[in-house]
Design a protein around this motif. Sequence first.
Motif, PDB file in Angstrom:
ATOM      1  N   ALA A 190       0.857  -1.190   0.000  1.00 46.16           N
ATOM      2  CA  ALA A 190       0.000   0.000   0.000  1.00 46.16           C
ATOM      3  C   ALA A 190       0.889   1.235   0.000  1.00 46.16           C
ATOM      4  CB  ALA A 190      -0.916   0.018   1.223  1.00 46.16           C
ATOM      5  N   VAL A 191       0.389   2.309  -0.608  1.00 45.21           N
ATOM      6  CA  VAL A 191       1.084   3.595  -0.636  1.00 45.21           C
ATOM      7  C   VAL A 191       0.129   4.656  -0.123  1.00 45.21           C
ATOM      8  CG1 VAL A 191       2.176   5.353  -2.084  1.00 45.21           C
ATOM      9  CG2 VAL A 191       2.549   2.915  -2.579  1.00 45.21           C
ATOM     10  N   PHE A 192       0.590   5.403   0.861  1.00 41.84           N
ATOM     11  CA  PHE A 192      -0.143   6.557   1.382  1.00 41.84           C
ATOM     12  C   PHE A 192       0.663   7.803   1.075  1.00 41.84           C
ATOM     13  CE2 PHE A 192      -2.829   3.621   3.319  1.00 41.84           C
ATOM     14  CZ  PHE A 192      -3.827   4.241   4.053  1.00 41.84           C
ATOM     15  N   GLN A 193      -0.025   8.903   0.859  1.00 46.65           N
ATOM     16  CA  GLN A 193       0.630  10.178   0.566  1.00 46.65           C
ATOM     17  C   GLN A 193       0.113  11.221   1.530  1.00 46.65           C
ATOM     18  OE1 GLN A 193       1.563  11.235  -3.492  1.00 46.65           O
ATOM     19  NE2 GLN A 193       0.335  13.078  -3.233  1.00 46.65           N
ATOM     20  N   GLY A 194       1.039  12.042   2.056  1.00 44.13           N
ATOM     21  CA  GLY A 194       0.646  13.037   3.033  1.00 44.13           C
ATOM     22  C   GLY A 194       1.250  14.399   2.771  1.00 44.13           C
ATOM     23  N   THR A 195       0.580  15.399   3.338  1.00 45.10           N
ATOM     24  CA  THR A 195       1.000  16.787   3.220  1.00 45.10           C
ATOM     25  C   THR A 195       1.492  17.286   4.565  1.00 45.10           C
ATOM     26  OG1 THR A 195      -0.741  17.128   1.573  1.00 45.10           O
ATOM     27  CG2 THR A 195       0.262  19.102   2.534  1.00 45.10           C
ATOM     28  N   PRO A 196       2.798  17.510   4.718  1.00 38.01           N
ATOM     29  CA  PRO A 196       3.287  18.123   5.956  1.00 38.01           C
ATOM     30  C   PRO A 196       2.683  19.530   6.085  1.00 38.01           C
ATOM     31  CG  PRO A 196       5.101  17.165   4.709  1.00 38.01           C
ATOM     32  CD  PRO A 196       3.897  17.164   3.812  1.00 38.01           C
ATOM     33  N   ARG A 197       2.138  19.841   7.261  1.00 38.14           N
ATOM     34  CA  ARG A 197       1.497  21.136   7.479  1.00 38.14           C
ATOM     35  C   ARG A 197       2.040  21.806   8.732  1.00 38.14           C
ATOM     36  NH1 ARG A 197      -4.864  20.501   6.489  1.00 38.14           N
ATOM     37  NH2 ARG A 197      -4.713  22.448   7.627  1.00 38.14           N
ATOM     38  N   ARG A 198       1.861  23.076   8.785  1.00 35.21           N
ATOM     39  CA  ARG A 198       2.336  23.876   9.925  1.00 35.21           C
ATOM     40  C   ARG A 198       1.816  23.334  11.258  1.00 35.21           C
ATOM     41  NH1 ARG A 198       4.846  28.389  10.857  1.00 35.21           N
ATOM     42  NH2 ARG A 198       4.291  29.711  12.600  1.00 35.21           N
ATOM     43  N   GLU A 199       0.559  22.859  11.271  1.00 33.22           N
ATOM     44  CA  GLU A 199      -0.035  22.335  12.503  1.00 33.22           C
ATOM     45  C   GLU A 199       0.712  21.118  13.045  1.00 33.22           C
ATOM     46  OE1 GLU A 199      -2.751  24.397   9.924  1.00 33.22           O
ATOM     47  OE2 GLU A 199      -2.108  22.346   9.584  1.00 33.22           O
ATOM     48  N   TYR A 200       1.526  20.494  12.233  1.00 32.66           N
ATOM     49  CA  TYR A 200       2.220  19.270  12.650  1.00 32.66           C
ATOM     50  C   TYR A 200       3.656  19.541  13.103  1.00 32.66           C
ATOM     51  CZ  TYR A 200      -1.543  17.633   9.592  1.00 32.66           C
ATOM     52  OH  TYR A 200      -2.752  17.445   8.973  1.00 32.66           O
ATOM     53  N   LEU A 201       4.058  20.802  13.125  1.00 28.94           N
ATOM     54  CA  LEU A 201       5.429  21.135  13.530  1.00 28.94           C
ATOM     55  C   LEU A 201       5.623  20.927  15.026  1.00 28.94           C
ATOM     56  CD1 LEU A 201       6.092  24.442  11.546  1.00 28.94           C
ATOM     57  CD2 LEU A 201       7.005  22.156  11.051  1.00 28.94           C
ATOM     58  N   ASN A 202       6.812  20.457  15.386  1.00 25.00           N
ATOM     59  CA  ASN A 202       7.189  20.409  16.794  1.00 25.00           C
ATOM     60  C   ASN A 202       7.896  21.728  17.132  1.00 25.00           C
ATOM     61  OD1 ASN A 202       9.941  20.210  16.005  1.00 25.00           O
ATOM     62  ND2 ASN A 202       9.828  17.985  15.955  1.00 25.00           N
ATOM     63  N   PRO A 203       8.254  21.973  18.378  1.00 21.75           N
ATOM     64  CA  PRO A 203       8.886  23.245  18.743  1.00 21.75           C
ATOM     65  C   PRO A 203      10.223  23.511  18.046  1.00 21.75           C
ATOM     66  CG  PRO A 203       8.000  22.199  20.696  1.00 21.75           C
ATOM     67  CD  PRO A 203       7.893  21.201  19.566  1.00 21.75           C
ATOM     68  N   MET A 204      10.852  22.481  17.502  1.00 19.25           N
ATOM     69  CA  MET A 204      12.121  22.663  16.797  1.00 19.25           C
ATOM     70  C   MET A 204      11.941  23.023  15.323  1.00 19.25           C
ATOM     71  SD  MET A 204      12.535  20.639  19.549  1.00 19.25           S
ATOM     72  CE  MET A 204      12.049  19.047  18.969  1.00 19.25           C
ATOM     73  N   GLY A 205      10.690  23.035  14.857  1.00 11.89           N
ATOM     74  CA  GLY A 205      10.429  23.427  13.480  1.00 11.89           C
ATOM     75  C   GLY A 205      10.437  22.296  12.471  1.00 11.89           C
ATOM     76  N   ILE A 229       8.546  18.408  11.351  1.00  8.31           N
ATOM     77  CA  ILE A 229       7.266  17.720  11.481  1.00  8.31           C
ATOM     78  C   ILE A 229       7.352  16.704  12.614  1.00  8.31           C
ATOM     79  CG2 ILE A 229       5.597  16.218  10.315  1.00  8.31           C
ATOM     80  CD1 ILE A 229       5.645  19.115   9.252  1.00  8.31           C
ATOM     81  N   HIS A 230       6.341  16.721  13.466  1.00  7.26           N
ATOM     82  CA  HIS A 230       6.283  15.855  14.641  1.00  7.26           C
ATOM     83  C   HIS A 230       6.373  14.387  14.235  1.00  7.26           C
ATOM     84  CE1 HIS A 230       4.691  13.939  18.246  1.00  7.26           C
ATOM     85  NE2 HIS A 230       4.950  15.070  18.887  1.00  7.26           N
ATOM     86  N   GLY A 231       7.122  13.624  15.006  1.00  7.63           N
ATOM     87  CA  GLY A 231       7.273  12.201  14.722  1.00  7.63           C
ATOM     88  C   GLY A 231       5.971  11.434  14.783  1.00  7.63           C
ATOM     89  N   GLY A 232       5.023  11.902  15.570  1.00  5.74           N
ATOM     90  CA  GLY A 232       3.733  11.231  15.649  1.00  5.74           C
ATOM     91  C   GLY A 232       2.983  11.274  14.325  1.00  5.74           C
ATOM     92  N   TRP A 233       3.098  12.395  13.605  1.00  3.85           N
ATOM     93  CA  TRP A 233       2.460  12.478  12.286  1.00  3.85           C
ATOM     94  C   TRP A 233       3.145  11.509  11.320  1.00  3.85           C
ATOM     95  CZ3 TRP A 233       3.825  13.792   7.257  1.00  3.85           C
ATOM     96  CH2 TRP A 233       2.754  13.951   6.366  1.00  3.85           C
ATOM     97  N   MET A 234       4.472  11.497  11.363  1.00  2.22           N
ATOM     98  CA  MET A 234       5.213  10.603  10.471  1.00  2.22           C
ATOM     99  C   MET A 234       4.862   9.143  10.764  1.00  2.22           C
ATOM    100  SD  MET A 234       8.786  12.744  10.624  1.00  2.22           S
ATOM    101  CE  MET A 234       9.799  11.652   9.653  1.00  2.22           C
ATOM    102  N   THR A 235       4.765   8.801  12.048  1.00  2.00           N
ATOM    103  CA  THR A 235       4.415   7.436  12.422  1.00  2.00           C
ATOM    104  C   THR A 235       2.985   7.102  12.009  1.00  2.00           C
ATOM    105  OG1 THR A 235       6.017   7.364  14.215  1.00  2.00           O
ATOM    106  CG2 THR A 235       4.169   5.836  14.373  1.00  2.00           C
ATOM    107  N   SER A 236       2.072   8.069  12.106  1.00  2.00           N
ATOM    108  CA  SER A 236       0.675   7.812  11.725  1.00  2.00           C
ATOM    109  C   SER A 236       0.541   7.428  10.259  1.00  2.00           C
ATOM    110  CB  SER A 236      -0.187   9.039  12.018  1.00  2.00           C
ATOM    111  OG  SER A 236      -0.325   9.228  13.395  1.00  2.00           O
ATOM    112  N   ILE A 237       1.217   8.140   9.380  1.00  2.00           N
ATOM    113  CA  ILE A 237       1.112   7.806   7.956  1.00  2.00           C
ATOM    114  C   ILE A 237       1.790   6.463   7.672  1.00  2.00           C
ATOM    115  CG2 ILE A 237       3.103   9.211   7.248  1.00  2.00           C
ATOM    116  CD1 ILE A 237       1.622   9.812   4.636  1.00  2.00           C
ATOM    117  N   LEU A 238       2.920   6.212   8.329  1.00  2.00           N
ATOM    118  CA  LEU A 238       3.588   4.918   8.158  1.00  2.00           C
ATOM    119  C   LEU A 238       2.708   3.781   8.672  1.00  2.00           C
ATOM    120  CD1 LEU A 238       7.180   6.013   9.158  1.00  2.00           C
ATOM    121  CD2 LEU A 238       6.571   4.962   6.958  1.00  2.00           C
TER     122      LEU A 238
END
Length: 184
Positions: free
Chosen positions: A73-88, A90-99
């Motif tokens: 399966a292939v999923f595609q995602g759009t990194p968004r400002r709302e998913y940024l961590n304090p370091m600028g 994308i939060h690992g939780g978003w990356m893990t969710s798509i994976l």
Amino acid sequence: MTSDERLDLWLSEEREVVELLNAGPGPGVARPAQLAGKSGLQVMHAMMGGQLPYAEFAKYLTFYAISAAPRSAVFQGTPRREYLNPMGTIHGGWMTSILDSALGCAVLSSLPPGQVYTTASLETRYLKGLTLEVKRVRAEAVVTRIEGRSALAEANLVGPDGTLYAKATTECRLFDVRGPSAQH
């Protein structure tokens, strides 16, 4: 193919999928009768084709199933400002969710009618920080082994230029579901 050409192709594929999703029942949960007699791959194709509801959280996390084939399966995602961590990045939780979604759907795509899965374990390794400069990423998952009541799968999260941002592995437990007639 250049990364710009690849991104254009990805965006085109995404538009087609989102158009079908928007024309269908929208987000939600399929009724057992809608799933009866369908293989996991048939369920995936029905969701992506707008005949069955798709997972509501994917809409809010801006990622979608782009393709499904036996054991992949292939999923595609759009990194968004709302998913940024304090370091600028994308939060690992978003990356893990798509994976995790791609991994689970790769397992689902390998199952016969009447069988489903649940995640037993999930491990993510982050390899490079993902930023808003990357317009889309793809989680590409494949099943590596099915034995008895267990399935193993692995996935990579990549950008259009081929950069590998994260890798994940899962073990899923497989089990039989009762059909609609057995629920009475």
